[in-house]
Design a protein around this motif. Structure first.
Motif, PDB file in Angstrom:
ATOM      1  N   GLU A 115      -3.792  -0.709  -8.200  1.00  0.00           N
ATOM      2  CA  GLU A 115      -5.191  -0.392  -7.899  1.00  0.00           C
ATOM      3  C   GLU A 115      -5.200   1.015  -7.310  1.00  0.00           C
ATOM      4  O   GLU A 115      -4.455   1.286  -6.374  1.00  0.00           O
ATOM      5  N   LEU A 116      -6.032   1.892  -7.848  1.00  0.00           N
ATOM      6  CA  LEU A 116      -6.096   3.252  -7.305  1.00  0.00           C
ATOM      7  C   LEU A 116      -7.218   3.336  -6.275  1.00  0.00           C
ATOM      8  O   LEU A 116      -8.337   2.883  -6.535  1.00  0.00           O
ATOM      9  N   ALA A 117      -6.897   3.895  -5.125  1.00  0.00           N
ATOM     10  CA  ALA A 117      -7.915   4.135  -4.097  1.00  0.00           C
ATOM     11  C   ALA A 117      -7.890   5.635  -3.824  1.00  0.00           C
ATOM     12  O   ALA A 117      -7.086   6.119  -3.035  1.00  0.00           O
ATOM     13  N   ALA A 134      -3.149   4.821  -2.424  1.00  0.00           N
ATOM     14  CA  ALA A 134      -4.196   5.591  -1.754  1.00  0.00           C
ATOM     15  C   ALA A 134      -3.798   7.059  -1.762  1.00  0.00           C
ATOM     16  O   ALA A 134      -2.962   7.499  -0.971  1.00  0.00           O
ATOM     17  N   GLU A 156      -7.090  13.269  -6.449  1.00  0.00           N
ATOM     18  CA  GLU A 156      -7.126  12.652  -7.776  1.00  0.00           C
ATOM     19  C   GLU A 156      -6.461  13.521  -8.839  1.00  0.00           C
ATOM     20  O   GLU A 156      -5.899  13.014  -9.818  1.00  0.00           O
ATOM     21  N   TYR A 172      -8.698   4.794   4.426  1.00  0.00           N
ATOM     22  CA  TYR A 172      -8.437   3.534   3.716  1.00  0.00           C
ATOM     23  C   TYR A 172      -7.764   2.535   4.653  1.00  0.00           C
ATOM     24  O   TYR A 172      -8.178   1.373   4.738  1.00  0.00           O
ATOM     25  N   GLN A 179      -9.844   0.721   7.198  1.00  0.00           N
ATOM     26  CA  GLN A 179     -10.704  -0.381   6.740  1.00  0.00           C
ATOM     27  C   GLN A 179      -9.939  -1.671   6.469  1.00  0.00           C
ATOM     28  O   GLN A 179     -10.516  -2.662   6.058  1.00  0.00           O
ATOM     29  N   GLN A 180      -8.632  -1.657   6.659  1.00  0.00           N
ATOM     30  CA  GLN A 180      -7.818  -2.821   6.309  1.00  0.00           C
ATOM     31  C   GLN A 180      -7.379  -3.578   7.557  1.00  0.00           C
ATOM     32  O   GLN A 180      -7.059  -2.971   8.575  1.00  0.00           O
ATOM     33  N   LEU A 212       0.855  -1.182   0.000  1.00  0.00           N
ATOM     34  CA  LEU A 212       0.000   0.000   0.000  1.00  0.00           C
ATOM     35  C   LEU A 212       0.892   1.233   0.000  1.00  0.00           C
ATOM     36  O   LEU A 212       1.789   1.347   0.843  1.00  0.00           O
ATOM     37  N   VAL A 262      -1.637  -0.996  -4.015  1.00  0.00           N
ATOM     38  CA  VAL A 262      -2.740  -0.035  -3.908  1.00  0.00           C
ATOM     39  C   VAL A 262      -2.141   1.344  -3.685  1.00  0.00           C
ATOM     40  O   VAL A 262      -1.280   1.524  -2.815  1.00  0.00           O
TER      41      VAL A 262
END
Ligand code: AG3
Length: 272
Positions: free
Chosen positions: A132-134, A105, A109, A141, A144-145, A80, A103
């Protein structure tokens, strides 16, 4: 007409950069974002008037934030990256063929989109299928992991603005929970000369949550003062190991450079 960026660091100290071209400028919901081309240093990402990365020396920072922890962990499959919307850190992580998922995060954007368009040297890698873009708050983020990542890389801007909470103990508590057993976290922990309190605060926050906390030092010419710290932390002892020859080429990182980075001059060691 001459155009200069003046990066103000203290009341009495600033650094000036002569601008050749401004490619993009926007006030995003989070910060002022610009992609410019400097004379001599190439293209650069500038956030709130602070140079985040330049084509001339971005590889030093990105190789050191990624490969030091990557070669200190036995197996890394999931990573991450918090912040790092320019993609440079992700690019280095992806050089490790064992990595299955990265990922990114990133809260802003617009940083990702602008870098994709104007800073491909760091951002082209973001099209890799392993990425993967979060888009959103990195802290939310992480919250939640649970036991999801082998390595978490905190590639933040300075602790003024959106990155401020990333230097505190509460954040590292969440990071710890998000890591798989034996996992590690690494963060850019600021200039020991100009932001010693930020460095101290981040290291302290890591010590409150992890058994092994290891600061290291690198020279980043385009960052204020030149000296820059990173800090790696884990509940497992972090012992580096390398294959006989590295499976990819770098411009800065070698096993020798890795080991040397942990030699802290007294003025740095005494901060933490
Ligand atoms: N992240 C760290 C930038 C800190 C620079 N601060 C400063 N010069 N005062 C940069 C993002 C690179 N991926």
């Amino acid at each position: 007409m001459e155009l200069w960026l003046r990066e103000q660091h203290t009341e009495g100290y600033s650094v000036s950069w002569k601008i050749k071209e401004i490619f993009y400028q926007k006030q995003t919901p989070y910060q002022h974002l610009a992609i410019v081309e400097f004379y001599d240093l190439g293209r650069a990402l500038v956030l709130d008037g602070i140079v985040q990365t330049t084509e001339k020396d971005e590889y030093i920072y990105h190789e050191m934030i990624a490969h030091v922890p990557m070669f200190s962990l036995r197996q890394v499959e999931t990573v991450l990256v918090i912040g790092g919307g320019d993609g440079g850190t992700v690019r280095e992580v992806l050089k490790h063929t064992g990595v299955k998922k990265v990922v990114l995060a990133e809260i802003d954007e617009d940083v990702i989109n602008a870098c994709r368009q104007y800073l491909p040297v760091t951002a082209a890698c973001l099209s890799d299928p392993r990425v993967e873009l979060a888009i959103g708050d990195g802290i939310k983020y992480v919250e939640q992991q649970q036991a999801a990542f082998d390595l978490i890389i905190v590639d933040s801007s300075d602790p003024i603005g959106p990155a401020e909470p990333l230097f505190g103990s509460k954040f590292y508590q969440l990071v710890k929970r998000a890591l798989k057993p034996g996992g590690a976290v690494v963060a850019q922990t600021e200039s020991p000369l100009f932001y010693p309190q930020a460095f101290q605060r981040a290291v302290q926050a890591m010590r409150e949550n992890f058994t092994y906390v290891k600061p290291y030092l690198t020279a980043i010419p385009s960052y204020v003062g030149g000296f820059w710290t990173f800090t790696m932390a884990s509940d497992s002892e972090l012992k580096p190991s390398w294959p006989e020859t590295l499976p990819f080429s770098n411009r800065y990182y070698t096993p020798e450079v890795h080991q040397a980075a942990f030699a802290l001059p007294p003025f740095v060691a005494e901060i933490v």
